[in-house]
Design an enzyme around this catalytic site. Structure first.
Site, PDB file in Angstrom:
ATOM      1  N   LYS A 104      11.879 -19.317  -5.062  1.00  0.00           N
ATOM      2  CA  LYS A 104      10.981 -20.301  -5.659  1.00  0.00           C
ATOM      3  C   LYS A 104      10.625 -21.409  -4.662  1.00  0.00           C
ATOM      4  O   LYS A 104       9.512 -21.917  -4.657  1.00  0.00           O
ATOM      5  CB  LYS A 104      11.609 -20.896  -6.924  1.00  0.00           C
ATOM      6  CG  LYS A 104      11.709 -19.894  -8.097  1.00  0.00           C
ATOM      7  CD  LYS A 104      10.381 -19.238  -8.405  1.00  0.00           C
ATOM      8  CE  LYS A 104      10.400 -18.488  -9.735  1.00  0.00           C
ATOM      9  NZ  LYS A 104       9.167 -17.684  -9.941  1.00  0.00           N
ATOM     10  N   ASN A 114       0.850  -1.193   0.000  1.00  0.00           N
ATOM     11  CA  ASN A 114       0.000   0.000   0.000  1.00  0.00           C
ATOM     12  C   ASN A 114       0.884   1.240   0.000  1.00  0.00           C
ATOM     13  O   ASN A 114       2.111   1.134   0.098  1.00  0.00           O
ATOM     14  CB  ASN A 114      -0.962  -0.011   1.199  1.00  0.00           C
ATOM     15  CG  ASN A 114      -0.220  -0.297   2.489  1.00  0.00           C
ATOM     16  OD1 ASN A 114       0.788   0.354   2.779  1.00  0.00           O
ATOM     17  ND2 ASN A 114      -0.675  -1.284   3.238  1.00  0.00           N
ATOM     18  N   SER A 119      12.221 -15.625 -22.292  1.00  0.00           N
ATOM     19  CA  SER A 119      11.460 -14.407 -21.974  1.00  0.00           C
ATOM     20  C   SER A 119      12.436 -13.276 -21.693  1.00  0.00           C
ATOM     21  O   SER A 119      13.651 -13.490 -21.586  1.00  0.00           O
ATOM     22  CB  SER A 119      10.614 -14.656 -20.733  1.00  0.00           C
ATOM     23  OG  SER A 119      11.476 -14.873 -19.625  1.00  0.00           O
ATOM     24  N   SER A 153       8.226 -13.893  -4.084  1.00  0.00           N
ATOM     25  CA  SER A 153       7.466 -14.791  -3.202  1.00  0.00           C
ATOM     26  C   SER A 153       6.397 -14.045  -2.408  1.00  0.00           C
ATOM     27  O   SER A 153       5.212 -14.331  -2.530  1.00  0.00           O
ATOM     28  CB  SER A 153       8.392 -15.523  -2.231  1.00  0.00           C
ATOM     29  OG  SER A 153       9.541 -15.998  -2.892  1.00  0.00           O
TER      30      SER A 153
HETATM   31  P1  NAI Z   1       8.615 -12.057 -18.110  1.00  0.00           P
HETATM   32  O1  NAI Z   1       9.693 -11.048 -18.213  1.00  0.00           O
HETATM   33  O2  NAI Z   1       7.658 -12.181 -19.233  1.00  0.00           O
HETATM   34  O3  NAI Z   1       7.733 -11.845 -16.798  1.00  0.00           O
HETATM   35  C1  NAI Z   1       8.187 -11.304 -15.611  1.00  0.00           C
HETATM   36  C2  NAI Z   1       7.358 -10.059 -15.364  1.00  0.00           C
HETATM   37  O4  NAI Z   1       7.505  -9.619 -14.033  1.00  0.00           O
HETATM   38  C3  NAI Z   1       7.746  -8.886 -16.248  1.00  0.00           C
HETATM   39  O5  NAI Z   1       6.613  -8.463 -16.994  1.00  0.00           O
HETATM   40  C4  NAI Z   1       8.156  -7.820 -15.249  1.00  0.00           C
HETATM   41  O6  NAI Z   1       7.818  -6.525 -15.700  1.00  0.00           O
HETATM   42  C5  NAI Z   1       7.343  -8.227 -14.038  1.00  0.00           C
HETATM   43  N1  NAI Z   1       7.811  -7.690 -12.756  1.00  0.00           N
HETATM   44  C6  NAI Z   1       9.049  -7.714 -12.221  1.00  0.00           C
HETATM   45  N2  NAI Z   1       9.048  -7.115 -11.013  1.00  0.00           N
HETATM   46  C7  NAI Z   1       7.770  -6.734 -10.770  1.00  0.00           C
HETATM   47  C8  NAI Z   1       7.121  -6.064  -9.693  1.00  0.00           C
HETATM   48  N3  NAI Z   1       7.815  -5.652  -8.607  1.00  0.00           N
HETATM   49  N4  NAI Z   1       5.793  -5.810  -9.782  1.00  0.00           N
HETATM   50  C9  NAI Z   1       5.094  -6.209 -10.864  1.00  0.00           C
HETATM   51  N5  NAI Z   1       5.653  -6.839 -11.909  1.00  0.00           N
HETATM   52  C10 NAI Z   1       6.977  -7.101 -11.866  1.00  0.00           C
HETATM   53  O7  NAI Z   1       9.359 -13.436 -17.811  1.00  0.00           O
HETATM   54  P2  NAI Z   1       8.859 -14.922 -17.534  1.00  0.00           P
HETATM   55  O8  NAI Z   1      10.087 -15.728 -17.635  1.00  0.00           O
HETATM   56  O9  NAI Z   1       7.706 -15.275 -18.372  1.00  0.00           O
HETATM   57  O10 NAI Z   1       8.436 -14.898 -16.013  1.00  0.00           O
HETATM   58  C11 NAI Z   1       7.136 -15.193 -15.531  1.00  0.00           C
HETATM   59  C12 NAI Z   1       7.217 -16.201 -14.399  1.00  0.00           C
HETATM   60  O11 NAI Z   1       7.664 -17.445 -14.933  1.00  0.00           O
HETATM   61  C13 NAI Z   1       8.210 -15.826 -13.301  1.00  0.00           C
HETATM   62  O12 NAI Z   1       7.689 -16.194 -12.035  1.00  0.00           O
HETATM   63  C14 NAI Z   1       9.399 -16.717 -13.628  1.00  0.00           C
HETATM   64  O13 NAI Z   1      10.224 -16.966 -12.523  1.00  0.00           O
HETATM   65  C15 NAI Z   1       8.683 -17.957 -14.101  1.00  0.00           C
HETATM   66  N6  NAI Z   1       9.501 -18.950 -14.818  1.00  0.00           N
HETATM   67  C16 NAI Z   1      10.186 -18.596 -15.949  1.00  0.00           C
HETATM   68  C17 NAI Z   1      10.976 -19.528 -16.613  1.00  0.00           C
HETATM   69  C18 NAI Z   1      11.720 -19.153 -17.858  1.00  0.00           C
HETATM   70  O14 NAI Z   1      12.583 -19.905 -18.315  1.00  0.00           O
HETATM   71  N7  NAI Z   1      11.424 -18.025 -18.489  1.00  0.00           N
HETATM   72  C19 NAI Z   1      11.092 -20.913 -16.128  1.00  0.00           C
HETATM   73  C20 NAI Z   1      10.284 -21.200 -14.956  1.00  0.00           C
HETATM   74  C21 NAI Z   1       9.540 -20.235 -14.326  1.00  0.00           C
END
Ligand code: NAI
Length: 286
Positions: free
Chosen positions: A190, A78, A222, A147
């Site tokens: 994680k 908030n 990504s 988290s």
């Molecule tokens: P992504 O870059 O598309 O998504 C991450 C998003 O988090 C971004 O849009 C970013 O702007 C946003 N973000 C970061 N800090 C933030 C905050 N404080 N408040 C609001 N938004 C915030 O990348 P991806 O990889 O698709 O990530 C999505 C989820 O998938 C994450 O939890 C990541 O750990 C998980 N993941 C990704 C893998 C991969 O190889 N890309 C593998 C396994 C899990």
């Protein structure tokens, strides 16, 4: 049918959040997204200029419509939490109501309720550092953004998630197996997210009849993953070693999320579902 989803963590068309939005839209859901404040302008202008039109295309040929984009910074619950330098930061001052509590209030005001909550965001400022070189500040920042942000989102949205609703987050194998390079406390973040999935499933299930699950996804190129620096190595490793030797598409994760959010998964809660071509089941590389 007729469900409404809020997906936190969409800022381009490369990540899992975007793919989940598409799968849910293809299944008939109305899509709301939460976009990180510093990424908001470029995301909105790219959308407006049609840069995502090709990847917005759904199986029936129509374009996915995002009903509303909410600026969000999930590190702040908030306004009282927001430090002065962030408040006055040019990128933040241009938007308002982007703390978790305010976003939930805005969604309630605009739409009344949702059925599906998706957390697809993570951030670890020291992700490229080994755990032994990670500072306390960096570690806690990883846990806060990756988290606690989920606990906070679920807590604030819970009152407006319709009973029978569903909540989903994204996790990674590095929580339970050693994956050198996924540093800065991100592996710890994680692990916390996965443990919290079980406890939150209990609390949200008993109190609100909401299901809580997490998808352990394989590697995807990504924006966030490219920032870590080893994503191509991880994709190659999976191709060489996983039971299914194909590149993982974000759509496969999106479709799993759509399944988990649907009545087909009505008895699944507190679960971690691997969507990784089976890589998690391997004991050694081959
Ligand atoms: P992504 O870059 O598309 O998504 C991450 C998003 O988090 C971004 O849009 C970013 O702007 C946003 N973000 C970061 N800090 C933030 C905050 N404080 N408040 C609001 N938004 C915030 O990348 P991806 O990889 O698709 O990530 C999505 C989820 O998938 C994450 O939890 C990541 O750990 C998980 N993941 C990704 C893998 C991969 O190889 N890309 C593998 C396994 C899990």
């Amino acid at each position: 049918k007729g469900k409404r989803a809020f997906i936190a963590g969409v800022a381009d068309d490369n990540g899992y959040g975007w793919a989940i939005a598409k799968s849910l839209a293809a299944a008939g859901a109305e899509i709301l997204v939460g976009t990180w404040v510093p990424a908001l302008n470029i995301f909105e202008s790219s959308l407006r200029r049609g840069k995502f039109d090709e990847s917005r295309t759904l199986p029936d040929g129509s374009l996915m419509e995002i009903k509303k984009i909410y600026p969000l910074d999930a590190v702040y619950d908030n306004l009282e939490d927001v430090p002065e330098d962030v408040k006055t930061n040019k990128r933040y001052a241009g938007s308002s109501n982007w703390t978790v509590q305010e976003v939930a209030e805005s969604v309630k005001k605009d739409f009344g309720s949702i059925d599906i909550l998706v957390h697809s965001l993570a951030n670890g400022p020291e992700v490229t550092k080994p755990l032994l070189e990670t500072s306390r500040k960096g570690y806690l920042a990883a846990l806060s953004a990756s988290s606690y942000s989920y606990i906070s989102l679920l807590k604030h949205f819970l009152p407006i998630i319709n009973p029978g609703g569903s909540s989903i987050s994204l996790t990674y194998l590095a929580s339970e197996r050693i994956i050198p390079g996924y540093g800065g406390g991100m592996s710890s973040a994680k692990a916390a997210l996965e443990s919290d999935t079980r406890v939150l499933a209990f609390e949200a299930g008993r109190k609100h009849r909401i299901r809580v699950n997490t998808i352990s996804a394989g590697p995807l190129r990504s924006r966030a993953a490219k920032a870590i620096g080893f994503i191509d190595t991880m994709i190659d490793y999976s191709l060489a070693n996983a039971p299914l030797q194909k590149e993982l598409s974000a759509e496969e994760v999106g479709n799993t999320a759509a399944f988990l959010a649907s009545p087909l998964a009505s008895a699944i809660t507190g679960a971690l579902i691997y969507v990784d071509n089976g890589l998690n089941a391997m004991g050694v590389g081959v």
